[in-house]
Design a protein around this motif. Structure first.
Motif, PDB file in Angstrom:
ATOM      1  N   ASN A  33       0.575  -1.151  -0.232  1.00 41.90           N
ATOM      2  CA  ASN A  33      -0.214  -0.156  -0.057  1.00 41.90           C
ATOM      3  C   ASN A  33       0.652   1.179   0.204  1.00 41.90           C
ATOM      4  OD1 ASN A  33      -2.534  -1.329   0.031  1.00 41.90           O
ATOM      5  ND2 ASN A  33      -2.847  -1.420   2.061  1.00 41.90           N
ATOM      6  N   GLN A  34       2.199   1.038   0.759  1.00 44.55           N
ATOM      7  CA  GLN A  34       2.635   2.342   0.763  1.00 44.55           C
ATOM      8  C   GLN A  34       3.661   2.805  -0.705  1.00 44.55           C
ATOM      9  OE1 GLN A  34       2.999  -0.567   2.820  1.00 44.55           O
ATOM     10  NE2 GLN A  34       1.511   0.951   4.054  1.00 44.55           N
ATOM     11  N   GLY A  35       3.150   1.712  -1.662  1.00 47.01           N
ATOM     12  CA  GLY A  35       4.086   1.574  -3.645  1.00 47.01           C
ATOM     13  C   GLY A  35       5.620   0.948  -3.144  1.00 47.01           C
ATOM     14  N   ASP A  36       5.633   0.553  -1.695  1.00 47.67           N
ATOM     15  CA  ASP A  36       7.378  -0.354  -2.428  1.00 47.67           C
ATOM     16  C   ASP A  36       7.130  -1.344  -3.110  1.00 47.67           C
ATOM     17  OD1 ASP A  36       8.335   1.213   0.236  1.00 47.67           O
ATOM     18  OD2 ASP A  36       7.614   0.081   1.539  1.00 47.67           O
ATOM     19  N   LEU A  37       8.698  -1.794  -3.668  1.00 47.56           N
ATOM     20  CA  LEU A  37       8.351  -3.385  -4.525  1.00 47.56           C
ATOM     21  C   LEU A  37       9.127  -4.054  -3.527  1.00 47.56           C
ATOM     22  CD1 LEU A  37       8.092  -3.853  -6.774  1.00 47.56           C
ATOM     23  CD2 LEU A  37      10.289  -3.208  -8.094  1.00 47.56           C
TER      24      LEU A  37
END
Length: 143
Positions: free
Chosen positions: A84-88
């Motif tokens: 959800n935080q955009g971390d890959l």
């Protein structure tokens, strides 16, 4: 975007054809054991360590070493997962079989653990790729 390199193992008991899954605390879904690759650790080492830490089961990774016998095992695949935080999260996935026992131990990283057959997978709260990967492993790796 932060990139995290991870390793995980789809552990299959070749006798019962059951897959070992842990119930992830954050996702509240059943997933293969795995986690972050630590500094100075190979993906294979991380996969084996994380599986043992999360389940108490030691595994042997399956696959060929290509092109030389002292190269690393070719992984089953490399998954691209975002949160959800955009971390890959780049997850290097392997297939493994248990070598020490099939009794399991729940770690503090998950809420439950278990061995599941193909029919049980239909009713578990899993990401769709778990069922797809299980079918592929049964068809192409375990046979």
């Amino acid at each position: 975007m932060t990139r995290h390199f991870c390793a995980s193992v789809f552990v299959i008991d070749p006798d019962t054809k059951k897959i070992l899954l842990v119930k992830h605390k954050k996702f509240n879904k059943w997933v293969q054991p795995g986690g972050h690759i630590e500094e100075n650790e190979t993906p294979e080492e991380a996969a084996l360590r994380e599986t043992y830490e999360e389940t108490g089961v030691k595994v042997k990774l399956l696959g060929e070493r290509f092109p030389r016998e002292d190269d690393f095992i070719r992984p089953l695949g490399i998954q691209r997962n975002t949160n959800n935080q955009g971390d890959l999260h780049i997850d290097i996935t392997y297939v493994g079989i248990p070598v020490n026992k099939i009794d399991t131990t729940v770690s503090n990283e998950s809420t439950d653990i278990g061995w599941f057959d193909k029919m049980e997978l239909l009713y578990l709260n899993v990401f769709p790729d778990i069922r797809i990967t299980y079918d592929y492993i049964m068809r192409e790796v375990i046979k």
